[in-house]
Motif scaffolding. Structure first.
Motif, PDB file in Angstrom:
ATOM      1  N   GLY A 121      46.845  39.620   8.712  1.00 41.95           N
ATOM      2  CA  GLY A 121      46.192  38.568   9.501  1.00 41.95           C
ATOM      3  C   GLY A 121      44.718  38.858   9.712  1.00 41.95           C
ATOM      4  N   VAL A 122      44.391  40.099   9.988  1.00 45.45           N
ATOM      5  CA  VAL A 122      42.983  40.486  10.155  1.00 45.45           C
ATOM      6  C   VAL A 122      42.229  40.249   8.853  1.00 45.45           C
ATOM      7  CG1 VAL A 122      41.446  42.465  10.508  1.00 45.45           C
ATOM      8  CG2 VAL A 122      43.417  42.132  12.008  1.00 45.45           C
ATOM      9  N   THR A 123      42.848  40.565   7.735  1.00 47.89           N
ATOM     10  CA  THR A 123      42.215  40.357   6.437  1.00 47.89           C
ATOM     11  C   THR A 123      41.964  38.880   6.175  1.00 47.89           C
ATOM     12  OG1 THR A 123      43.284  42.338   5.566  1.00 47.89           O
ATOM     13  CG2 THR A 123      42.446  40.766   3.955  1.00 47.89           C
ATOM     14  N   VAL A 124      42.953  38.043   6.475  1.00 49.82           N
ATOM     15  CA  VAL A 124      42.793  36.600   6.281  1.00 49.82           C
ATOM     16  C   VAL A 124      41.706  36.072   7.214  1.00 49.82           C
ATOM     17  CG1 VAL A 124      43.928  34.360   6.582  1.00 49.82           C
ATOM     18  CG2 VAL A 124      45.111  36.209   5.408  1.00 49.82           C
ATOM     19  N   PHE A 125      41.665  36.572   8.438  1.00 44.04           N
ATOM     20  CA  PHE A 125      40.650  36.130   9.401  1.00 44.04           C
ATOM     21  C   PHE A 125      39.249  36.491   8.926  1.00 44.04           C
ATOM     22  CE2 PHE A 125      38.191  36.454  13.365  1.00 44.04           C
ATOM     23  CZ  PHE A 125      38.398  35.165  13.843  1.00 44.04           C
ATOM     24  N   GLY A 126      39.119  37.539   8.150  1.00 47.29           N
ATOM     25  CA  GLY A 126      37.819  37.960   7.658  1.00 47.29           C
ATOM     26  C   GLY A 126      37.395  37.294   6.368  1.00 47.29           C
ATOM     27  N   ASN A 127      38.248  36.454   5.782  1.00 48.16           N
ATOM     28  CA  ASN A 127      37.877  35.759   4.544  1.00 48.16           C
ATOM     29  C   ASN A 127      36.702  34.825   4.776  1.00 48.16           C
ATOM     30  OD1 ASN A 127      39.898  36.983   3.114  1.00 48.16           O
ATOM     31  ND2 ASN A 127      41.305  35.249   3.218  1.00 48.16           N
ATOM     32  N   VAL A 128      35.955  34.564   3.721  1.00 49.38           N
ATOM     33  CA  VAL A 128      34.769  33.721   3.813  1.00 49.38           C
ATOM     34  C   VAL A 128      35.140  32.310   4.255  1.00 49.38           C
ATOM     35  CG1 VAL A 128      32.894  32.693   2.482  1.00 49.38           C
ATOM     36  CG2 VAL A 128      33.514  35.080   2.114  1.00 49.38           C
ATOM     37  N   MET A 129      36.164  31.745   3.661  1.00 50.94           N
ATOM     38  CA  MET A 129      36.538  30.364   4.006  1.00 50.94           C
ATOM     39  C   MET A 129      36.986  30.260   5.466  1.00 50.94           C
ATOM     40  SD  MET A 129      35.692  28.584   1.527  1.00 50.94           S
ATOM     41  CE  MET A 129      36.294  27.039   2.130  1.00 50.94           C
ATOM     42  N   THR A 130      37.691  31.255   5.953  1.00 52.87           N
ATOM     43  CA  THR A 130      38.104  31.256   7.359  1.00 52.87           C
ATOM     44  C   THR A 130      36.887  31.327   8.266  1.00 52.87           C
ATOM     45  OG1 THR A 130      40.138  32.392   6.728  1.00 52.87           O
ATOM     46  CG2 THR A 130      39.573  32.388   9.052  1.00 52.87           C
ATOM     47  N   GLN A 131      35.914  32.152   7.915  1.00 47.86           N
ATOM     48  CA  GLN A 131      34.702  32.274   8.720  1.00 47.86           C
ATOM     49  C   GLN A 131      33.884  30.983   8.708  1.00 47.86           C
ATOM     50  OE1 GLN A 131      33.823  34.904  10.732  1.00 47.86           O
ATOM     51  NE2 GLN A 131      35.905  35.532  10.275  1.00 47.86           N
ATOM     52  N   ILE A 132      33.792  30.334   7.546  1.00 46.65           N
ATOM     53  CA  ILE A 132      33.075  29.063   7.466  1.00 46.65           C
ATOM     54  C   ILE A 132      33.757  28.016   8.338  1.00 46.65           C
ATOM     55  CG2 ILE A 132      32.513  27.139   5.916  1.00 46.65           C
ATOM     56  CD1 ILE A 132      31.996  29.270   3.744  1.00 46.65           C
ATOM     57  N   LEU A 133      35.082  27.954   8.261  1.00 45.56           N
ATOM     58  CA  LEU A 133      35.830  27.010   9.090  1.00 45.56           C
ATOM     59  C   LEU A 133      35.626  27.305  10.575  1.00 45.56           C
ATOM     60  CD1 LEU A 133      37.875  24.654   9.116  1.00 45.56           C
ATOM     61  CD2 LEU A 133      39.664  26.387   9.148  1.00 45.56           C
ATOM     62  N   LEU A 134      35.622  28.566  10.949  1.00 43.13           N
ATOM     63  CA  LEU A 134      35.405  28.954  12.340  1.00 43.13           C
ATOM     64  C   LEU A 134      34.022  28.540  12.825  1.00 43.13           C
ATOM     65  CD1 LEU A 134      36.618  30.509  14.757  1.00 43.13           C
ATOM     66  CD2 LEU A 134      35.554  32.559  13.829  1.00 43.13           C
TER      67      LEU A 134
ATOM     68  N   ILE B 109      32.178  26.027  11.598  1.00 46.23           N
ATOM     69  CA  ILE B 109      32.157  24.564  11.691  1.00 46.23           C
ATOM     70  C   ILE B 109      32.839  24.091  12.965  1.00 46.23           C
ATOM     71  CG2 ILE B 109      33.056  22.444  10.640  1.00 46.23           C
ATOM     72  CD1 ILE B 109      32.548  23.789   7.908  1.00 46.23           C
ATOM     73  N   VAL B 110      34.000  24.653  13.273  1.00 41.25           N
ATOM     74  CA  VAL B 110      34.718  24.266  14.497  1.00 41.25           C
ATOM     75  C   VAL B 110      33.898  24.631  15.728  1.00 41.25           C
ATOM     76  CG1 VAL B 110      36.765  24.776  15.905  1.00 41.25           C
ATOM     77  CG2 VAL B 110      37.005  24.342  13.455  1.00 41.25           C
ATOM     78  N   SER B 111      33.278  25.803  15.722  1.00 44.81           N
ATOM     79  CA  SER B 111      32.458  26.214  16.869  1.00 44.81           C
ATOM     80  C   SER B 111      31.266  25.282  17.068  1.00 44.81           C
ATOM     81  CB  SER B 111      31.939  27.640  16.664  1.00 44.81           C
ATOM     82  OG  SER B 111      32.998  28.542  16.570  1.00 44.81           O
ATOM     83  N   VAL B 112      30.622  24.890  15.977  1.00 48.98           N
ATOM     84  CA  VAL B 112      29.483  23.972  16.067  1.00 48.98           C
ATOM     85  C   VAL B 112      29.933  22.619  16.621  1.00 48.98           C
ATOM     86  CG1 VAL B 112      27.840  22.633  14.678  1.00 48.98           C
ATOM     87  CG2 VAL B 112      28.079  25.092  14.321  1.00 48.98           C
ATOM     88  N   LEU B 113      31.059  22.129  16.143  1.00 47.04           N
ATOM     89  CA  LEU B 113      31.564  20.839  16.636  1.00 47.04           C
ATOM     90  C   LEU B 113      31.913  20.901  18.122  1.00 47.04           C
ATOM     91  CD1 LEU B 113      33.768  19.673  13.639  1.00 47.04           C
ATOM     92  CD2 LEU B 113      31.543  18.764  14.361  1.00 47.04           C
ATOM     93  N   VAL B 114      32.558  21.977  18.534  1.00 43.07           N
ATOM     94  CA  VAL B 114      32.914  22.124  19.959  1.00 43.07           C
ATOM     95  C   VAL B 114      31.645  22.171  20.805  1.00 43.07           C
ATOM     96  CG1 VAL B 114      33.885  23.728  21.652  1.00 43.07           C
ATOM     97  CG2 VAL B 114      35.161  23.200  19.576  1.00 43.07           C
ATOM     98  N   LEU B 115      30.661  22.967  20.405  1.00 42.73           N
ATOM     99  CA  LEU B 115      29.407  23.046  21.163  1.00 42.73           C
ATOM    100  C   LEU B 115      28.674  21.706  21.173  1.00 42.73           C
ATOM    101  CD1 LEU B 115      28.100  26.520  20.007  1.00 42.73           C
ATOM    102  CD2 LEU B 115      28.930  25.916  22.281  1.00 42.73           C
ATOM    103  N   PHE B 116      28.709  20.996  20.068  1.00 46.72           N
ATOM    104  CA  PHE B 116      28.027  19.711  19.983  1.00 46.72           C
ATOM    105  C   PHE B 116      28.670  18.686  20.926  1.00 46.72           C
ATOM    106  CE2 PHE B 116      27.053  15.617  17.996  1.00 46.72           C
ATOM    107  CZ  PHE B 116      25.676  15.718  17.925  1.00 46.72           C
ATOM    108  N   PHE B 117      29.995  18.648  20.957  1.00 48.12           N
ATOM    109  CA  PHE B 117      30.688  17.683  21.826  1.00 48.12           C
ATOM    110  C   PHE B 117      30.638  18.070  23.298  1.00 48.12           C
ATOM    111  CE2 PHE B 117      32.898  16.461  17.817  1.00 48.12           C
ATOM    112  CZ  PHE B 117      32.386  15.169  17.772  1.00 48.12           C
ATOM    113  N   MET B 118      30.317  19.334  23.579  1.00 45.65           N
ATOM    114  CA  MET B 118      30.143  19.764  24.969  1.00 45.65           C
ATOM    115  C   MET B 118      28.701  19.531  25.431  1.00 45.65           C
ATOM    116  SD  MET B 118      32.356  23.299  25.021  1.00 45.65           S
ATOM    117  CE  MET B 118      31.760  23.739  26.637  1.00 45.65           C
TER     118      MET B 118
END
Length: 90
Positions: free
Chosen positions: A58-71, A73-82
């Motif tokens: 799970g830690v390895t998957v969390f460190g993948n590039v695509m997972t980090q990019i998705l994280l 994007i989600v963080s930017v959207l949450v901050l933008f809507f707040m």
């Protein structure tokens, strides 16, 4: 002084020879290297419990590039809507 220089050349020659042998093995016989690698890993770390193996996967998957990019994007959207637009842009 000359003996010391010859000793260094001898050691460097053996190091180069070992490097070439390992490179040849990696290029043409990777399956044998994988067997050696698995044996060394088993001796060093032993057998991990299944729970720890799943955790580290799970830690390895969390460190993948695509997972980090998705994280990101989600963080930017949450901050933008707040209404934290500067933080989202940062």
């Amino acid at each position: 002084m000359m003996t010391n220089k010859q000793t260094h050349f001898l050691i460097a020659s053996f190091a180069l020879l070992i490097f070439v042998i390992i490179g040849y093995t990696v290029k043409f016989f990777p399956e044998r290297l994988a067997l050696l690698d698995n044996t060394i890993q088993a001796e060093i770390r032993g057998n991990l419990p299944i729970v720890l193996t799943q955790f580290f996967r799970g830690v390895t998957v969390f460190g993948n590039v695509m997972t980090q990019i998705l994280l990101v994007i989600v963080s930017v959207l949450v901050l933008f809507f707040m209404k934290w637009k500067i933080e989202a842009l940062f």
